[in-house]
Design an enzyme around this catalytic site. Structure first.
Site, PDB file in Angstrom:
ATOM      1  N   ILE A   1       0.868  -1.190   0.000  1.00 38.88           N
ATOM      2  CA  ILE A   1       0.000   0.000   0.000  1.00 38.88           C
ATOM      3  C   ILE A   1       0.900   1.234   0.000  1.00 38.88           C
ATOM      4  CG2 ILE A   1      -1.895   1.216   1.154  1.00 38.88           C
ATOM      5  CD1 ILE A   1      -2.292  -1.337   2.844  1.00 38.88           C
ATOM      6  N   HIS A   2       0.707   2.109  -0.985  1.00 38.39           N
ATOM      7  CA  HIS A   2       1.522   3.336  -0.969  1.00 38.39           C
ATOM      8  C   HIS A   2       0.860   4.538  -1.621  1.00 38.39           C
ATOM      9  CE1 HIS A   2       2.287   2.474  -5.201  1.00 38.39           C
ATOM     10  NE2 HIS A   2       2.777   3.692  -5.305  1.00 38.39           N
ATOM     11  N   ARG A   3      -0.207   4.346  -2.389  1.00 35.34           N
ATOM     12  CA  ARG A   3      -0.781   5.475  -3.125  1.00 35.34           C
ATOM     13  C   ARG A   3      -1.446   6.474  -2.179  1.00 35.34           C
ATOM     14  NH1 ARG A   3      -0.692   5.477  -8.579  1.00 35.34           N
ATOM     15  NH2 ARG A   3      -0.204   3.487  -9.577  1.00 35.34           N
TER      16      ARG A   3
ATOM     17  N   ARG B   1       5.816   6.242   3.739  1.00 35.49           N
ATOM     18  CA  ARG B   1       4.641   7.108   3.911  1.00 35.49           C
ATOM     19  C   ARG B   1       3.507   6.353   4.596  1.00 35.49           C
ATOM     20  NH1 ARG B   1       3.940   9.055  -1.000  1.00 35.49           N
ATOM     21  NH2 ARG B   1       2.491   7.444  -1.725  1.00 35.49           N
TER      22      ARG B   1
END
Length: 356
Positions: A201-203, A236
């Protein structure tokens, strides 16, 4: 011929590594690598240069931890200075990051030819920063290298035949990478499970939306009771999870540090299922013959959805858990198709640059 290659994020390192190998085979080609710094820590950049045998960057711009506008602006300014110093024949950009757009803009304003690898992709969601970057980069590129027939069709529909550029379907350089480096895969030291699903998960649309991120985490926690889930944690995402203070309860959701390409290849080869919001990981799941749940409402890789290898499940908890259970209980699919070329994309790219 001198080629200035712009890289700044994980998928770009993978693509650049494969094209760089082909450049080195050509005696009359010389490559200068510019690392913008967009992914700045070792786990997101340096380790990829080591794993993928890329030469150390000739220029490291150190631009990171900024807003989109500030980041793109600083990259544009610094890349322009590099171009004026190096005076390349081509600037080669990859994908859809801020580094991609900044490199293309800097080159075009200095009348240097631009080649875009992974051109023509469209999610048709203009709120995505990546969609803006890829559309603008395509429009000012001289050579556009499409990875699929759908990408090629997108450019045709948008009128690129009238824009004075050349575009072609060369296949996907990440397919090249999977074939070459997949044989060198190595297990992450922190891996605790033999049987597991893999998640990334990064968006921003997920990490920076508390409601969406919480829903995804609840789904992963519940789903991990069915089969453990391993999640290499993007910096992030790690920060956002800490900020929302999510309370993990039961389940086997295992966070590990970000991994290099060879470790990621191991996780992809040995997992039973992939969950991701990454464009690149959706393809890599296919390359390593794994079904994929995409934690988004749309994807730029529609051929995976249309052929039944990828399911768009959004961020709804019940939907994610339902599809997770469903795919784990299904018979393995046939992955004998050839959606992304024959593994010769890098060779075709170099030949087109030479013969332009």
């Amino acid at each position: 011929m001198k080629i200035l290659t712009i890289v700044g994020a994980r998928p770009q390192f993978v693509k650049a590594a494969i094209v760089s190998r082909e450049i080195k085979k050509k005696n009359k080609l010389y490559e200068v690598i510019v690392h913008t710094g967009q992914h700045f820590d070792r786990s997101m950049s340096e380790i990829f240069f080591q794993d993928l045998e890329i030469s150390e960057p000739d220029h490291n711009l150190g631009v990171n931890r900024l807003s989109h506008g500030a980041m793109t602006g600083q990259m544009l300014e610094k890349i322009e200075k590099v171009i004026l110093t190096e005076r390349p024949d081509w600037v080669l950009v990859y994908g859809d990051t801020n580094s991609t757009l900044a490199g293309a803009l800097a080159a075009k304003k200095l009348h240097i030819r631009v080649a875009h690898v992974e051109a023509g992709l469209r999610s048709f969601n203009i709120t995505m920063p990546e969609e803006i970057n890829r559309i603008l980069t395509d429009r000012i590129s001289d050579l556009l290298f499409c990875p699929t027939e759908i990408a090629l069709s997108n450019l045709e529909k948008e009128g690129f035949k009238d824009f004075g550029c050349k575009f072609e379907n060369v296949g996907d350089v990440m397919q090249d990478a999977a074939l070459i480096f997949g044989q060198k895969a190595k297990s992450p030291e922190s891996l605790k499970f033999n049987d597991f699903a893999l998640c990334t998960i990064h968006r921003e649309e997920n990490t920076d939306n508390k409601k969406k991120l919480t829903s995804i985490l609840k789904a992963l926690t519940e789903a991990s009771q069915i089969l453990p889930i391993v999640l290499p944690l993007h910096p992030r995402t790690k920060i956002r999870i800490k900020e929302i203070g999510y309370n993990f309860k039961q389940g086997a959701l295992s966070f590990i540090e970000p991994v290099g390409y060879l470790e990621m290849a191991y996780l992809l080869k040995n997992c039973q299922l992939v969950l991701t919001d990454s464009g690149g990981v959706q393809k890599e799941a296919y390359f390593f013959k794994k079904m994929c749940l995409t934690l988004r409402e749309e994807t730029e890789w529609m051929e995976l959805v249309e052929n039944g290898y990828n399911f768009l499940c959004g961020t709804n908890k019940e939907n994610i858990v339902h599809l997770y259970r469903k795919l784990l209980n299904e018979q393995p699919r046939d992955f004998e198709g050839n959606l992304y070329g024959d593994g010769s994309a890098a060779k075709k790219i170099i030949e087109s640059l030479i013969n332009y």
